[in-house]
Design an enzyme around this catalytic site. Structure first.
Site, PDB file in Angstrom:
ATOM      1  N   MET A 127      23.942   9.823   1.628  1.00 53.66           N
ATOM      2  CA  MET A 127      23.793  11.067   2.376  1.00 53.66           C
ATOM      3  C   MET A 127      24.087  10.829   3.853  1.00 53.66           C
ATOM      4  SD  MET A 127      23.348  14.184   1.723  1.00 53.66           S
ATOM      5  CE  MET A 127      22.303  14.793   0.412  1.00 53.66           C
ATOM      6  N   PHE A 182     -10.803  -8.220  13.668  1.00 53.78           N
ATOM      7  CA  PHE A 182      -9.719  -8.603  12.774  1.00 53.78           C
ATOM      8  C   PHE A 182      -9.476  -7.489  11.743  1.00 53.78           C
ATOM      9  CE2 PHE A 182      -8.355 -10.679   8.753  1.00 53.78           C
ATOM     10  CZ  PHE A 182      -7.076 -10.989   9.175  1.00 53.78           C
ATOM     11  N   GLN A 183      -8.242  -7.097  11.592  1.00 52.24           N
ATOM     12  CA  GLN A 183      -7.829  -6.022  10.686  1.00 52.24           C
ATOM     13  C   GLN A 183      -8.555  -4.717  10.963  1.00 52.24           C
ATOM     14  OE1 GLN A 183      -7.800  -7.518   6.571  1.00 52.24           O
ATOM     15  NE2 GLN A 183      -5.671  -8.119   6.908  1.00 52.24           N
ATOM     16  N   LYS A 203     -17.493  -1.968   6.017  1.00 44.83           N
ATOM     17  CA  LYS A 203     -17.919  -2.954   5.026  1.00 44.83           C
ATOM     18  C   LYS A 203     -19.441  -3.016   4.883  1.00 44.83           C
ATOM     19  CE  LYS A 203     -16.797  -7.604   3.469  1.00 44.83           C
ATOM     20  NZ  LYS A 203     -16.037  -8.835   3.722  1.00 44.83           N
ATOM     21  N   GLU A 213       0.814  -1.222   0.000  1.00 41.27           N
ATOM     22  CA  GLU A 213       0.000   0.000   0.000  1.00 41.27           C
ATOM     23  C   GLU A 213       0.848   1.272   0.000  1.00 41.27           C
ATOM     24  OE1 GLU A 213      -0.591  -2.638   1.815  1.00 41.27           O
ATOM     25  OE2 GLU A 213      -2.689  -3.226   1.565  1.00 41.27           O
TER      26      GLU A 213
END
Lengths: 588, 182
Positions: A485, A114-115, A164, A52
């Site tokens: 760097m 969950f999630q 959902k 993502e």
């Protein structure tokens, strides 16, 4: 009774009405109803990322190269938290993004399902605004509002969290009508009087400079055209921030190059010594100002910005002008034409000494480096890449580090929206997925990610995305086996204690390219570089170009810690006199 | 600082700190207080007190009153940043010593003790129009509406007269006269 649409369908109806044709995403449990509808909306193409964060940066690359908002679709929990870096990056660099995230069903919110993650809570500080949609009737209104917030004023990311069950519920959908009134938050607050004052200052100045930033790019291509007119009309020198590159032609004589920590000697000295600084769409970032107490001590400062909170935040200015860059410059040009038609002529004499001084600084040639016939110098590699691609429509993205600064110094941009780099947040791993997004927005154009080997490994998985969609992006890695760097700062500030900045077990990038199903090319010697670059350019597939460069090259010039603009380090020979000591070490 | 050295902006000369009362009119929606408070904590501004309640149930408007301290530059930033939040309608800012503005805080105090102690306690706060909300033969609960420093003072005095519990609100503010902040 009108037709009822499910929440998932409404999401796509809204995207259609907003003119979205590409979304970047990654499916998961809490967005499955939305993914289920994808097949019914042919006008919207979905690009499947591999992580993502990559999805988010791809949407950023898409947005910055096209001027349209980038849309990403991610699932709840880890999907949303993975997108946080990209959202924060977009927030810092003012990139319009609309992130749609799934959420667990409403009745499970707050149960540690969950999630489940508190997505609106987590993303509150890194978005312009976010919404948790708890009623399907609000969904369309919220999504349209989200686009409005992302794209108006100072652009930025927004997030819409959709549980959902809301995606399944049905309601009416009415077509979107563009709302003219923007919640009372209008952006052009400047008056003609402000413009008159600006012109008065310009008229009086004998050592003026334009200091322009990403705001010019964000204001649209018209702003860049107008900027060119204004700069030509006034004859003033112009410098640009990292984000503003391309708004003004990089090879023009009035352009002094980038300013700031690794900016040119002439740009930084001109900023320090000027008597009038006209900031157009930049924000006095600390990489620009250096030591703030000694920042351009003798100048009158004008700040043109669409975001009132940018003004007087870091540097106190004499004339704030709140407005869209296009509008402000356009009024300025009109007013000059009206009241001072001979501006250029009358002014030329006045600023001629200033230009002489600038030429003197310029003759230092601060971007010069000691070239070698043995090893490829990274600056040389960027220069060759520029020479071999400057006649094509080329889009450049970068990762973050030395290579990014060398790209900014040695690649010259002539058009806006051609340069995509993570400036504010400094996100390593930005460039590769951003290149994916840029290529999606600009098929048939040349898209190159100038990368470092450490950065690129952070999001290398997106090569798989590039291959899947036949996006012929070129990943041009300046491989010095160090986090360059970090190593440079350790050399200058920490007595060459190269703590953990060397990557001892790098992959073979050519084989890695082959593993992903794209093309790997390696260059090890300066004399083969051109041929290999041409080989890369002639390859109509994604390429990973492993350019083995000098391992110890440092990025100069540099404003060392604790110094103002006029005390730059120019190169290896200059360092001894400018040792960084004491407090400077802790504060870099 | 004698010799500040940094490429980051250094903590410059600290300006004079003023106490300001910032009033924010917001849409009364989920998370709006978190947005406002998060802006303060995220940018390192401090909140001395906070009062918030819905004031218009039809338009769903809440009024948040925040007491904060900062340099003029910080106060200006706070206002500008607040105005950028989507649910924020308007932002007012008053200096604490502004004569044109009324500031009030409310406190509830429970005093436990024998009759003479309770009487002494009531007498001690007579000046502030204490209202008795509850009375038993051992205790009294009083309500005082006053300035912050007055309540500080009363609370200090009442400690020895049986004050066992103190609950106070943040300050709320309103301008004097017929004018309304637009």
């Amino acid at each position: 009774m009108s037709k009822l649409y499910s929440g998932a369908q409404i999401v796509f109806k809204c995207l259609e009405d907003q003119g979205v044709d590409v979304i970047f995403g990654y499916p998961g449990g809490a967005v499955l109803p939305i993914y289920d509808e994808l097949k019914n909306f042919n006008s919207i193409k979905h690009i499947l990322g591999r992580h993502e964060q990559g999805v988010g940066h791809a949407a950023e690359g898409y947005a910055r190269s096209s001027g349209k908002p980038g849309v990403l679709l991610v699932t709840s929990g880890p999907g949303a938290t993975n997108a946080v870096t990209a959202l924060t990056d977009a927030y810092m660099d003012s990139v319009p993004l609309v992130c749609i995230s799934g959420q667990v069903p409403t009745h499970l919110i707050g149960t540690d399902a969950f999630q489940e993650a508190d997505t609106t809570g987590i993303t509150r500080p890194c978005t312009k605004h976010n919404w948790l949609v708890k009623d399907v009737k609000d969904l369309a209104k919220v999504i349209h509002k989200a686009f409005e917030v992302a794209t108006t004023g100072r652009p930025g990311p927004v997030l819409v969290d959709i549980p959902k069950d809301i995606q399944f519920q049905k309601t009416n959908y009415t077509k979107y009508k563009k709302n003219k009134k923007l919640n009372g938050k209008s952006f052009n607050k400047f008056t003609q009087n402000d413009i008159n004052q600006l012109i008065k200052l310009m008229d009086k100045a004998s050592k003026p400079i334009f200091y322009t930033g990403g705001g010019v790019i964000n204001s649209g291509p018209r702003a860049s055209e107008l900027l060119r007119q204004l700069v030509t009309a006034t004859g003033f020198p112009i410098t640009s921030t990292l984000q503003g590159l391309g708004a003004y032609p990089g090879d023009d004589n009035q352009f002094l190059g980038m300013l700031g920590m690794h900016g040119s000697y002439e740009a930084n000295n001109a900023m320090h010594d000027c008597d009038l600084m006209i900031n157009i769409g930049a924000r006095f970032d600390d990489r620009i100002t250096g030591k703030i107490d000694e920042f351009s001590p003798k100048s009158k400062k004008v700040h043109i910005d669409i975001d009132p909170s940018s003004i007087n935040k870091n540097v106190k200015v004499d004339l704030p002008i709140v407005g869209d860059v296009t509008q402000v410059i356009s009024s300025t040009i009109k007013t000059i034409k009206k009241i001072k038609p001979n501006f250029t002529k009358s002014n030329k004499q006045k600023i001629s000494n200033w230009w002489e001084k600038i030429q003197k600084w310029r003759s230092v040639k601060s971007f010069n480096f000691v070239n070698s016939t043995e090893t490829i110098k990274p600056q040389y590699a960027v220069q060759r890449l520029y020479e071999l691609t400057k006649n094509k429509e080329t889009y450049i993205t970068t990762e973050v580090g030395q290579h990014q600064m060398w790209a900014a110094q040695h690649y010259k941009f002539n058009k806006p929206n051609r340069w995509m780099t993570s400036g504010g947040l400094g996100t390593m791993g930005y460039g590769l997925p951003a290149a994916v997004g840029v290529q999606v927005a600009n098929p048939n154009k040349l898209v190159i990610d100038i990368a470092g080997e450490a950065s690129v490994l952070m999001t290398i998985q997106e090569m798989s995305t590039a291959v899947q969609y036949s996006l012929p992006i070129k990943i041009f890695i300046l491989n010095n086996e160090y986090m360059g760097m970090v190593r440079q700062w350790q050399e200058l500030l920490h007595d060459k204690n190269y703590s953990e900045s060397y990557t001892a077990a790098l992959p073979d990038f050519v084989k890695l390219a082959e593993a992903y199903g794209c093309v790997g090319i390696r260059a090890t010697k300066p004399d083969e570089l051109d041929d290999k670059i041409i080989e890369m350019l002639n390859t109509d597939r994604p390429v990973i170009f492993d350019c083995l460069v000098d391992k110890e090259e440092n990025c100069f010039p540099m404003i060392p810690s604790g110094k103002p603009h006029n005390q730059m380090l120019l190169g290896p020979n200059d360092q001894k006199e400018n040792k960084i000591t004491g407090k400077g070490k802790t504060l870099v | 600082m004698a010799n500040p050295k940094s490429a980051y902006s250094i903590p410059g000369k600290l300006g004079k700190l003023d106490t300001h009362i910032i009033v924010v009119w917001v849409d009364n929606e989920a998370g709006v207080l978190a947005r406002v408070v998060g802006l303060f904590s995220g940018r390192g501004y401090n909140i001395e007190s906070l009062a918030v309640a819905e004031i218009d149930s039809k338009l769903n408007i809440s009024r948040i009153t925040i007491v904060t301290t900062g340099t003029p530059q910080v106060i200006e930033q706070i206002k500008l940043q607040l105005k950028k939040l989507v649910p924020v309608h308007k932002v007012a800012d008053f200096k604490r010593d502004d004569k044109k503005v009324i500031f009030k805080e409310m406190a509830l105090m429970k005093i436990v003790g024998n009759n003479s102690k309770r009487q002494k306690a009531l007498k001690a706060c007579k000046k502030y129009n204490a209202i008795i909300l509850d009375k038993t033969n051992k205790s009294v609960v009083i309500q005082i509406t006053a300035l912050r420093r007055d309540i500080d003072l009363i609370a200090k005095n009442l400690r020895k007269l049986g004050l066992v519990s103190l609950s106070r609100t943040g300050a709320v503010a309103m301008t004097r006269g017929a004018e309304v902040f637009k």
